[in-house]
Design an enzyme around this catalytic site. Structure first.
Site, PDB file in Angstrom:
ATOM      1  N   ASP A 100       8.273  -0.235   7.119  1.00  0.00           N
ATOM      2  CA  ASP A 100       8.631   1.123   6.728  1.00  0.00           C
ATOM      3  C   ASP A 100       9.071   1.109   5.271  1.00  0.00           C
ATOM      4  O   ASP A 100       9.354   0.050   4.706  1.00  0.00           O
ATOM      5  CB  ASP A 100       9.730   1.684   7.631  1.00  0.00           C
ATOM      6  CG  ASP A 100      11.003   0.840   7.606  1.00  0.00           C
ATOM      7  OD1 ASP A 100      10.906  -0.387   7.349  1.00  0.00           O
ATOM      8  OD2 ASP A 100      12.095   1.380   7.850  1.00  0.00           O
ATOM      9  N   GLU A 164      13.592  -0.747   9.207  1.00  0.00           N
ATOM     10  CA  GLU A 164      14.630  -1.423   8.431  1.00  0.00           C
ATOM     11  C   GLU A 164      15.352  -0.476   7.486  1.00  0.00           C
ATOM     12  O   GLU A 164      16.536  -0.647   7.218  1.00  0.00           O
ATOM     13  CB  GLU A 164      14.008  -2.572   7.631  1.00  0.00           C
ATOM     14  CG  GLU A 164      15.013  -3.517   6.999  1.00  0.00           C
ATOM     15  CD  GLU A 164      15.490  -3.076   5.612  1.00  0.00           C
ATOM     16  OE1 GLU A 164      16.507  -3.615   5.134  1.00  0.00           O
ATOM     17  OE2 GLU A 164      14.837  -2.186   5.017  1.00  0.00           O
TER      18      GLU A 164
END
Length: 760
Positions: A100, A164
């Site tokens: 991400d 994350e």
């Protein structure tokens, strides 16, 4: 696989393949932005491209890679890729390559953030530095392993994670993998978290305590400030006082430099809010928000210990509250701003007030600087980049802290650019990614080397009695040499000094005088002169001594495990003495020549040997060249045998007798170290008490001039010394020998017994 071959096998990063994969991944970055509830990333878009690269090498198609796509939320998977090693339980892992990204507004960028563009060495786009570039990099490494199939002791695991960048949604990424035990086996080796920057090991992160200071005063018209309590002024002066107290109580610490922190711990405001109002209104309330960041409650993998220089989150919070309480109680002592500025309105019985609150604190991370993973990462970085300079950041990495809390040996690194981390116009450098590949590959190489060394020692620790005696004897001999060599130097100087002419004093008046003269002429190093030869052979000498003695014990023992009698130990010691004589003779000839040459050179005419040797090898070369070849190195063998055989018989016999006496029987396994020291020291003393004259004869023969010998042989040397110097001449240096023997042999036997016991 040999480490040099592994390095060649892994080679360089395939730039074309890497850029091709990164182009596809960056092309998905618009759908990888993590800012819920508006933007929820779809990490499976990245996994699709990674699997396109790796599935052809998976076990499902006959390849070596074990691939596990783990999903806890639709479209938001994690990917675990494993390259099996040959040794169960041995592992090295790359984790943290998250799929991400933070948000990007195309209107703020100079180029399209959601597609890869190349500008020379720059690879531009959202995620190139954080962290899609690392996803492509580690994918290429795993692909190379699968293509070349090197034989590694350690299993290599890559874990590509979801979620994350934002923790608003939990149970999606690495937290869920840990909770469900899918990463437990990674605790068996170093875990490299690949999500920092600038190619250097990141060894620490700061903790953070978010705080809010709510200030209450009295709202009033700005034309009548004496009737107001200005919340803005109160907050500014209060904050100044709090900061002054904080930096006094928590000053910079020297160990912050060890971890490479750019700044010490800080307490500062970052936001300021008030309810609003007209420009002519003095606000009656405001809120200042900020954080304390720095060395807050580091966590180590080893027992989760906190370094002594870290700050407890609780202690810092308590101190800040203490400051606020003091200010509330002493508002009259707080600085004001101008003649009518005030924080207490006595006529209204009204006081300003401060209220301090905290949001959830984050503890920092400190990587274990003694761990195998840290040393592997540093060495690999130094070799690939040319230098290594570990650093710390004051930001927080909560996922790493949680992994450390779970018992993982986490080391962190990354190969993007800190300058573009989370920034607009993000980019990384292809050259940095190439070096990152080298560091990762070298990490595998160095880890393999350590595996081989570890396997060697495991084999060593599972060895038979012969190898155990070899190892223990080596350790014991090293201890003996370090403790005893200065005494031995003085002994040889006293033994080999020339007989003084009538009416002249001897070169050395005694042991103390020999020490003084040696220190004055050569310094402390003079006491260790000639140590090179015995140091080079101490392993062989003591290994041989204790191994032969051990084999003699096995031969003499009536049943396995039955202790030997004292008489049997005497026989075993004598047998060991025969064996070591053939190694001791050439070694001690070299040692004696070096130790004695400074004394003999003073009176070269009478002593005969005035050759200046450059070191142990120089002695050996000169003897081989000009003193009869190899036989020249065995000059003095007869007195060496006469010393070693009875000497070792006495030493091992006395050692066993004393141990049995102190143990009250033949079972000496429960004796403490103090008893072993006493027994070893007295046993060593018995050696020299038994054979010292033969050692004097050996020494004078070994330093005698080959071309113009003073002595015809051992008996001639014995008679000559006795005739010219009397019995006293046969005991020259006896004091230093005895002074050396007790501590040196105590150290030797203790080191031997402790090592032998640890080997089983």
């Amino acid at each position: 696989m040999a480490t040099s071959n592994l390095k060649e096998t892994l080679g360089d990063l395939n730039k074309e393949s890497f850029i091709s994969l990164l182009t596809k991944i960056i092309g998905e970055s618009k759908f990888l932005q993590n800012n819920p509830p508006e933007l929820i990333p779809e990490e499976d878009r990245v996994i699709k491209h990674v699997l396109d690269c790796l599935l052809p090498y998976s076990t499902t198609t006959g390849g070596p890679l074990i691939v596990n796509h783990v999903t806890y939320f639709p479209g938001r998977g994690n990917l675990i890729v494993e390259y099996p090693g040959t040794q169960p339980g041995k592992i090295l892992s790359f984790v943290g390559m998250h799929m991400d990204v933070v948000t990007a507004n195309p209107n703020d960028w100079d180029f399209d953030p959601f597609s890869l563009s190349i500008d020379g060495d720059k690879l531009r786009g959202r995620g190139t530095t954080d962290c899609l570039g690392h996803v492509a990099l580690v994918t290429e490494l795993m692909k190379r392993l699968a293509e070349t199939k090197p034989k590694l002791e350690s299993t290599v695991v890559a874990v590509f994670i979801a979620n994350e960048e934002n923790s608003a949604i939990t149970g999606v990424g690495v937290d869920a993998l840990v909770k469900n035990g899918l990463l437990d086996k990674l605790k068996g080796g170093p875990l490299f978290w690949i999500d920092t920057a600038d190619k250097q090991p990141c060894i620490g992160t700061g903790g953070m305590i978010p705080w809010k200071l709510q200030v209450t005063g009295k709202l009033f018209h700005s034309g009548l400030p004496h009737k107001a309590i200005n919340a803005l002024e109160l907050s500014m002066e209060a904050l100044k006082e709090i900061q002054l107290r904080f930096y006094k109580d928590f000053p910079p610490h020297p160990d912050e430099q060890v971890y490479g922190f750019a700044t010490p711990s800080t307490m500062k405001p970052t936001q300021w809010n008030y309810p609003g109002g007209g420009i002519n209104q003095i606000p009656g309330e405001c809120t200042i928000s900020g954080d304390v960041s720095g060395r807050l409650s580091f966590r180590f993998r080893t027992n989760l210990l906190v370094p002594i220089f870290s700050l407890s989150v609780k202690d810092v919070m308590n101190k800040l509250q203490e400051y606020v309480d003091y200010i509330n109680e002493n508002l009259n002592k707080l600085d004001t701003r101008g003649p009518v500025s005030k924080y207490i309105l006595h006529d209204e019985n009204l006081r300003g007030s401060l209220t301090l609150t905290f949001d959830e604190a984050l503890s920092g991370v400190a990587c274990d600087l003694n761990s195998r993973g840290f040393h592997v990462l540093c060495k690999a970085t130094e070799e690939a980049v040319g230098h290594v300079k570990p650093y710390s950041i004051t930001g927080s990495l909560p996922l790493i802290r949680e992994l450390q809390d779970e018992g993982f040996d986490v080391q962190t690194a990354g190969y993007g650019l800190m300058a573009t981390y989370h920034a607009k116009n993000e980019y990384c450098l292809l050259s940095d990614m190439c070096q990152g590949y080298h560091i990762s590959a070298l990490g595998l190489v160095l880890n393999t080397l350590l595996d081989l060394i570890q396997l060697h020692f495991i084999a060593l620790f599972k060895m038979g009695d012969v190898a155990k005696d070899l190892t223990s004897g080596t350790v014991g001999g090293a201890a003996q040499l370090i403790v005893g060599h200065p005494f031995d130097t003085i002994k040889v100087k006293l033994q080999s000094q020339p007989v003084p002419l009538p009416g002249q004093p001897p070169r050395y008046a005694g042991a103390v005088d020999a020490v003084k003269q040696t220190l004055a002429a050569e310094g402390p190093r003079g006491l260790y002169k000639g140590m090179g030869a015995p140091l080079a052979t101490v392993a062989a000498f003591n290994a041989l001594l204790f191994t032969v003695r051990g084999q003699m014990e096995s031969f003499l023992r009536s049943e396995p495990g039955i202790p030997l009698t004292v008489n049997q130990q005497v026989i075993a010691g004598a047998g060991a003495g025969v064996a070591v004589s053939f190694l001791a003779c050439p070694t001690e000839l070299i040692k004696c020549r070096l130790q004695a040459q400074s004394a003999l050179a003073v009176d070269a005419g009478s002593a005969g040997v005035a050759v200046k040797y450059g070191g142990p090898m120089d002695v050996a070369k000169q003897v081989l060249r000009s003193e009869g070849g190899a036989m020249g190195l065995f000059k003095g063998l007869v007195p060496t045998l006469a010393r070693e055989v009875p000497g070792n018989a006495a030493m091992f016999g006395v050692y066993e007798a004393l141990k049995q006496y102190m143990a009250g029987g033949t079972d000496t396994s429960k004796l403490g170290r103090g008893s072993l020291i006493v027994a070893g020291g007295l046993a060593g003393a018995s050696f020299w008490s038994m054979v010292y004259p033969t050692d004097v004869v050996k020494s004078v023969l070994q330093v005698d001039d080959y071309k113009n010998p003073k002595y015809k042989g051992s008996m001639h040397a014995f008679r000559s010394i006795l005739a010219s110097e009397g019995v006293k001449g046969l005991y020259k240096g006896f004091g230093p020998a005895m002074a050396r023997s007790i501590p040196a042999n105590a150290a030797c036997f203790l080191a031997y017994e402790v090592t032998r016991s640890s080997l089983g």
